[in-house]
Design a protein around this motif. Structure first.
Motif, mmCIF file in Angstrom:
data_model
loop_
_atom_site.group_PDB
_atom_site.id
_atom_site.type_symbol
_atom_site.label_atom_id
_atom_site.label_comp_id
_atom_site.label_asym_id
_atom_site.label_seq_id
_atom_site.Cartn_x
_atom_site.Cartn_y
_atom_site.Cartn_z
ATOM 1 N N UNK A 25 0.837 -1.211 0.000
ATOM 2 C CA UNK A 25 0.000 0.000 0.000
ATOM 3 C C UNK A 25 0.864 1.249 0.000
ATOM 4 N N UNK A 26 1.939 1.237 0.795
ATOM 5 C CA UNK A 26 2.774 2.433 0.836
ATOM 6 C C UNK A 26 3.553 2.620 -0.462
ATOM 7 N N UNK A 27 3.825 1.541 -1.181
ATOM 8 C CA UNK A 27 4.426 1.696 -2.510
ATOM 9 C C UNK A 27 3.472 2.456 -3.431
ATOM 10 N N UNK A 28 2.193 2.160 -3.349
ATOM 11 C CA UNK A 28 1.211 2.896 -4.154
ATOM 12 C C UNK A 28 1.127 4.358 -3.721
ATOM 13 N N UNK A 29 1.229 4.605 -2.414
ATOM 14 C CA UNK A 29 1.250 5.985 -1.916
ATOM 15 C C UNK A 29 2.438 6.741 -2.515
ATOM 16 N N UNK A 30 3.620 6.115 -2.492
ATOM 17 C CA UNK A 30 4.798 6.747 -3.076
ATOM 18 C C UNK A 30 4.657 6.974 -4.565
ATOM 19 N N UNK A 31 4.017 6.034 -5.261
ATOM 20 C CA UNK A 31 3.817 6.207 -6.690
ATOM 21 C C UNK A 31 2.979 7.418 -7.028
ATOM 22 N N UNK A 32 1.992 7.736 -6.182
ATOM 23 C CA UNK A 32 1.178 8.934 -6.415
ATOM 24 C C UNK A 32 2.037 10.194 -6.384
ATOM 25 N N UNK A 33 3.056 10.197 -5.528
ATOM 26 C CA UNK A 33 3.983 11.326 -5.475
ATOM 27 C C UNK A 33 4.956 11.298 -6.651
ATOM 28 N N UNK A 34 5.409 10.096 -7.017
ATOM 29 C CA UNK A 34 6.404 9.977 -8.074
ATOM 30 C C UNK A 34 5.920 10.404 -9.440
ATOM 31 N N UNK A 35 4.595 10.369 -9.682
ATOM 32 C CA UNK A 35 4.091 10.765 -10.996
ATOM 33 C C UNK A 35 4.395 12.228 -11.323
ATOM 34 N N UNK A 36 4.726 13.025 -10.290
ATOM 35 C CA UNK A 36 4.993 14.444 -10.513
ATOM 36 C C UNK A 36 6.466 14.798 -10.627
ATOM 37 N N UNK A 37 7.359 13.950 -10.126
ATOM 38 C CA UNK A 37 8.741 14.370 -9.880
ATOM 39 C C UNK A 37 9.468 14.833 -11.135
ATOM 40 N N UNK A 38 9.267 14.161 -12.241
ATOM 41 C CA UNK A 38 9.946 14.552 -13.471
ATOM 42 C C UNK A 38 9.134 15.545 -14.282
ATOM 43 N N UNK A 39 7.812 15.360 -14.318
ATOM 44 C CA UNK A 39 6.980 16.047 -15.305
ATOM 45 C C UNK A 39 6.590 17.463 -14.897
ATOM 46 N N UNK A 176 1.659 10.439 -19.030
ATOM 47 C CA UNK A 176 2.382 10.162 -17.780
ATOM 48 C C UNK A 176 1.485 10.006 -16.557
ATOM 49 N N UNK A 177 0.311 10.630 -16.563
ATOM 50 C CA UNK A 177 -0.546 10.612 -15.383
ATOM 51 C C UNK A 177 -1.548 9.464 -15.385
ATOM 52 N N UNK A 178 -1.572 8.657 -16.447
ATOM 53 C CA UNK A 178 -2.403 7.452 -16.424
ATOM 54 C C UNK A 178 -1.933 6.498 -15.319
ATOM 55 N N UNK A 179 -0.627 6.525 -15.051
ATOM 56 C CA UNK A 179 -0.073 5.682 -13.985
ATOM 57 C C UNK A 179 -0.720 6.032 -12.649
ATOM 58 N N UNK A 180 -0.891 7.324 -12.377
ATOM 59 C CA UNK A 180 -1.498 7.756 -11.126
ATOM 60 C C UNK A 180 -2.933 7.288 -10.975
ATOM 61 N N UNK A 181 -3.681 7.235 -12.073
ATOM 62 C CA UNK A 181 -5.062 6.746 -12.022
ATOM 63 C C UNK A 181 -5.081 5.290 -11.560
ATOM 64 N N UNK A 182 -4.177 4.483 -12.102
ATOM 65 C CA UNK A 182 -4.102 3.069 -11.702
ATOM 66 C C UNK A 182 -3.710 2.932 -10.235
ATOM 67 N N UNK A 183 -2.722 3.728 -9.782
ATOM 68 C CA UNK A 183 -2.299 3.663 -8.380
ATOM 69 C C UNK A 183 -3.456 3.994 -7.439
ATOM 70 N N UNK A 184 -4.200 5.043 -7.735
ATOM 71 C CA UNK A 184 -5.290 5.464 -6.848
ATOM 72 C C UNK A 184 -6.364 4.389 -6.755
#
Length: 452
Positions: A25-39, A176-184
């Motif tokens: 679960x916390x990996x998914x939490x981190x992924x929500x943050x990671x979707x922004x870091x580069x873009x 790039x933000x489709x990944x965040x939809x899946x994580x949520x």
């Protein structure tokens, strides 16, 4: 037919399934943050035309303030209402974030999305920290925090790398933000259907808790105000951890907001910027698998002090360098220093805080720590506008070194060596309502002292 009461025991082995689930679960939490870091830093400049660094960093300022305040509330709400309801609420708030990032017509909408992201991260990440501390008991607290933070920041790194690739291939939006939809969607589903409440584990530990003689003033019945004052200012270890956490995330706010701009300004393409943006949290994440557990053996203070000083040196190297290879080496050093600090600070809070108010202490520590995002965004943005990005990095490096030296002087070692815990099999603990079983050597209940 009455439901069968689940046995409540402390320990990593005894709670392996739930612990592993919370790591995921916390990996998914981190992924929500990671979707922004580069873009997002590149999106601000290329799609919204923002040129002032302080304007670009408004989204980090909004994120940091929202997350800091929510961390404080998450600790109090976890004690009052339970851990799981707070976790699920955080995921509900995360759902619209990637959609806003895709459809935002102006930078103000991006800032609003980051307010929601900060609230969500404050609720979800704080709660997974508290729940893991609840499950494992005192003997493996550092290892638990290492796994928790490693999962989160490895997901930040991998998602930053993936979104950098998607942006280079398809453009900055929407792919790039489709990944965040899946994580949520995954995070909300798993937290609702599979995660179990852990507040009973904290109650069990509280039954058998015996404070170290240095902590006699940290009794069980502290008020919210007293917990805040002890964690923030008065208690040397708790307050040292709070200031070190703030400065650590101050330099992370700088790295998040300005490093991609610095690297792109030196002529690096989006793909190589994505590699550098991912390398720092990747080393940070992997390193915590080692440093958290080692702090259970060697103590917390050496990792905290050494990690802050290593971060300061790495930031200085980034400020002085101008090539991809040197920046990559510096990013790896910055990640290593952060890995030494991040899980160990949380473990130190768990060492000192009484189980009855530990969730509140974690929330207050995280209030200060994630307030560092806001301070870092504001300070580094203003300095970069006035004097350039490299000067901003040098100033933050100096502040990080000062924080490490302050910790070396003021903080004492919080972790007691695990040799004092029994290795004999523990008696079963049917529920937190049952009286504590016979004491193990050293006055601790066998339920709370079983070696894991």
């Amino acid at each position: 037919m009455s439901r069968r009461t689940r046995r409540v025991e402390l320990g990593l082995r005894q709670n392996a399934a739930q612990f592993a689930l919370l790591v995921a679960v916390n990996a998914l939490v981190g992924g929500m943050l990671g979707q922004e870091r580069t873009v997002l830093p590149l999106l601000a400049e290329r799609e919204f035309g923002l040129t002032a660094y302080s304007a670009v960093l408004t989204y980090i300022l909004a994120f940091g303030l929202a997350k800091a305040v929510t961390n404080y509330l998450a600790g109090a709400w976890s004690d009052r209402y339970g851990r799981k309801p707070v976790l699920v609420a955080g995921w509900f708030i995360a759902v619209p974030v990637p959609l806003l990032l895709i459809w935002s017509p102006s930078w103000g909408w991006i800032v609003a999305a980051n307010v929601l992201l900060g609230i969500s991260q404050g609720l979800t990440w704080s709660t997974t920290v508290i729940m893991k501390i609840d499950l494992v008991g005192p003997a493996r607290r550092g290892l638990a925090m290492g796994f928790n933070e490693a999962a989160g920041y490895l997901a930040v790194a991998l998602t930053a790398l993936a979104t950098g690739y998607l942006a280079a291939t398809f453009g900055l939006r929407p792919e790039p933000f489709f990944v965040g939809i899946a994580y949520a969607a995954l995070g909300l589903g798993v937290s609702t259907l599979a995660v179990r409440e852990t507040r009973g584990h904290a109650r069990l530990e509280a039954q058998t808790h015996r404070a170290d003689n240095r902590h006699d003033h940290l009794r069980e019945d502290l008020t919210q105000r007293q917990v805040f004052l002890q964690t923030s200012f008065r208690e040397p270890a708790l307050s040292s951890a709070s200031q070190a956490g703030l400065v650590n995330n101050l330099n992370d706010g700088l790295a998040w907001g300005l490093f991609p701009v610095l690297f792109a300004g030196a002529g690096l393409g989006i793909g190589r910027v994505g590699v550098l943006a991912a390398l720092y949290p990747a080393v940070w994440g992997l390193g915590q698998l080692v440093t958290g557990g080692l702090s259970d053996r060697w103590g917390r203070k050496p990792f905290i002090t050494g990690g802050m000083l290593l971060q300061a040196g790495a930031l200085g190297l980034i400020a002085a360098a101008d090539t991809f290879l040197v920046w990559a080496a510096a990013a790896a050093l910055l990640g290593a220093g952060t890995a030494m600090v991040y899980p160990t600070l949380l473990a130190a809070i768990g060492d000192v805080a009484h189980p009855a108010w530990r969730a509140r202490a974690v929330g207050i520590y995280r209030l200060w720590r994630d307030g560092g995002f806001a301070v870092g965004a504001l300070l580094s943005g203003v300095l970069a506008d006035l004097y350039g990005i490299r000067t901003a990095v040098w100033v933050v490096a100096a502040l990080t070194a000062a924080s490490g030296l302050l910790t070396a002087v003021r903080m004492y070692e919080t972790h007691q060596r695990p040799a004092r815990w029994t290795s004999r099999p523990a008696e079963p603990c049917a529920s937190t309502s049952a009286p504590p079983p016979a004491s193990a050597p050293g006055g601790r209940s066998a339920c709370a002292t079983r070696r894991v």
